[in-house]
Design a protein around this motif. Sequence first.
Motif, short mmCIF file in Angstrom:
data_model
loop_
_atom_site.label_atom_id
_atom_site.label_comp_id
_atom_site.label_asym_id
_atom_site.label_seq_id
_atom_site.Cartn_x
_atom_site.Cartn_y
_atom_site.Cartn_z
N ASP A 45 0.68 -1.15 0.16
CA ASP A 45 0.03 0.00 -0.03
C ASP A 45 0.79 1.21 0.03
O ASP A 45 0.56 2.29 -0.54
CB ASP A 45 -1.13 -0.16 1.24
CG ASP A 45 -1.92 -1.15 1.25
OD1 ASP A 45 -2.25 -1.45 0.05
OD2 ASP A 45 -2.32 -1.47 2.24
N ASP A 46 2.08 1.11 0.76
CA ASP A 46 2.93 2.35 0.70
C ASP A 46 3.89 2.68 -0.86
O ASP A 46 3.73 3.97 -0.89
CB ASP A 46 4.12 1.89 1.52
CG ASP A 46 3.78 1.71 3.19
OD1 ASP A 46 2.75 2.13 3.36
OD2 ASP A 46 4.45 1.09 3.77
N ALA A 47 3.63 1.83 -1.67
CA ALA A 47 4.09 2.32 -3.01
C ALA A 47 3.29 2.99 -3.81
O ALA A 47 3.66 3.76 -4.56
CB ALA A 47 4.64 0.78 -3.81
N ASP A 48 1.89 2.89 -3.54
CA ASP A 48 1.02 3.63 -4.01
C ASP A 48 0.86 5.17 -3.46
O ASP A 48 0.17 5.98 -4.07
CB ASP A 48 -0.27 3.02 -4.07
CG ASP A 48 -1.33 3.56 -5.37
OD1 ASP A 48 -0.67 3.89 -6.29
OD2 ASP A 48 -2.38 3.58 -5.08
N LEU A 49 1.40 5.29 -2.26
CA LEU A 49 1.40 6.60 -1.67
C LEU A 49 2.77 7.24 -1.84
O LEU A 49 2.69 8.71 -1.65
CB LEU A 49 1.20 6.35 -0.32
CG LEU A 49 -0.36 5.57 0.27
CD1 LEU A 49 -0.31 5.35 1.74
CD2 LEU A 49 -1.47 6.34 -0.42
N ARG A 50 3.81 6.75 -2.01
CA ARG A 50 5.12 7.18 -2.34
C ARG A 50 5.39 7.96 -3.71
O ARG A 50 4.60 7.46 -4.60
CB ARG A 50 6.27 6.36 -1.96
CG ARG A 50 6.45 5.98 -0.72
CD ARG A 50 7.73 5.17 -0.14
NE ARG A 50 7.89 4.05 -1.09
CZ ARG A 50 7.57 2.69 -0.72
NH1 ARG A 50 7.23 2.56 0.77
NH2 ARG A 50 7.62 1.82 -1.42
N GLU A 51 5.99 9.18 -3.56
CA GLU A 51 6.09 9.93 -4.89
C GLU A 51 7.29 9.03 -5.62
O GLU A 51 7.98 8.53 -5.05
CB GLU A 51 6.42 11.11 -4.77
CG GLU A 51 6.68 12.07 -5.99
CD GLU A 51 7.15 13.47 -5.54
OE1 GLU A 51 7.23 14.24 -6.52
OE2 GLU A 51 7.46 13.69 -4.59
N SER A 52 7.23 9.08 -6.90
CA SER A 52 7.95 8.44 -8.15
C SER A 52 9.44 8.93 -7.41
O SER A 52 9.65 10.17 -7.40
CB SER A 52 7.64 8.94 -9.22
OG SER A 52 8.61 8.38 -10.24
N PRO A 53 10.16 8.17 -7.46
CA PRO A 53 11.69 8.18 -7.20
C PRO A 53 12.31 9.26 -8.37
O PRO A 53 13.14 9.91 -8.20
CB PRO A 53 12.33 7.11 -7.10
CG PRO A 53 11.53 6.06 -7.83
CD PRO A 53 10.12 6.56 -7.87
N ASN A 54 11.94 9.23 -9.46
CA ASN A 54 12.48 10.15 -10.81
C ASN A 54 11.54 11.17 -10.91
O ASN A 54 11.83 12.03 -12.26
CB ASN A 54 12.33 9.36 -11.88
CG ASN A 54 13.37 7.81 -11.73
OD1 ASN A 54 14.22 7.79 -11.14
ND2 ASN A 54 13.06 6.90 -12.43
N ALA A 55 10.91 11.79 -10.00
CA ALA A 55 9.73 12.87 -10.33
C ALA A 55 10.53 14.13 -10.44
O ALA A 55 10.02 15.00 -11.44
CB ALA A 55 8.72 12.93 -9.19
N ASP A 56 11.57 14.21 -9.84
CA ASP A 56 12.58 15.52 -9.82
C ASP A 56 13.39 15.61 -11.16
O ASP A 56 13.66 16.70 -11.49
CB ASP A 56 13.26 15.67 -8.46
CG ASP A 56 14.08 14.46 -8.38
OD1 ASP A 56 13.92 13.39 -8.89
OD2 ASP A 56 15.21 14.57 -7.36
N VAL A 57 13.81 14.46 -11.72
CA VAL A 57 14.43 14.33 -12.96
C VAL A 57 13.54 14.30 -14.14
O VAL A 57 13.91 15.11 -15.28
CB VAL A 57 15.38 13.07 -12.85
CG1 VAL A 57 16.12 13.20 -14.10
CG2 VAL A 57 16.23 13.27 -11.79
N ASP A 58 12.33 13.44 -14.17
CA ASP A 58 11.96 13.38 -15.45
C ASP A 58 10.43 14.07 -15.29
O ASP A 58 9.46 13.68 -14.44
CB ASP A 58 11.47 11.91 -15.76
CG ASP A 58 10.74 11.29 -16.96
OD1 ASP A 58 10.42 12.25 -17.78
OD2 ASP A 58 10.63 10.34 -17.21
N PRO A 59 10.18 15.07 -15.98
CA PRO A 59 8.89 15.74 -15.88
C PRO A 59 7.72 15.05 -16.06
O PRO A 59 6.73 15.25 -15.81
CB PRO A 59 8.93 16.79 -16.90
CG PRO A 59 10.28 16.79 -17.54
CD PRO A 59 10.88 15.58 -17.10
#
Length: 95
Positions: A45-59
């Motif tokens: 359930d946590d994986a659907d709540l955490r932000e993508s690890p590449n969000a700051d690199v890939d728009p």
Amino acid sequence: MRKDTLQLILYAGATAVSMFMLVKTYNKRQNTYWVYEDHDMRNSDDADLRESPNADVDPAEKGLSELDSAFRAEWVSIGYPQTHREIEENENWNN
């Protein structure tokens, strides 16, 4: 007791025991699978709540969850179309 009757009872008993052992083994093997819980993101359930690890690199991944990012990476690797325009182009490629 006749010899034929004794053999019939013996063979029927051996068959019944064999069938019992076969069914018992089948049921036991049917429920013996396991999954590394920390490796299977679909059970988390946590994986659907955490932000993508590449969000700051890939728009393109901004606003996606970690689970959505994993699915997007899989779709990109198999060439699944990303937009409605790409879907229409794939549908009309031979016209």
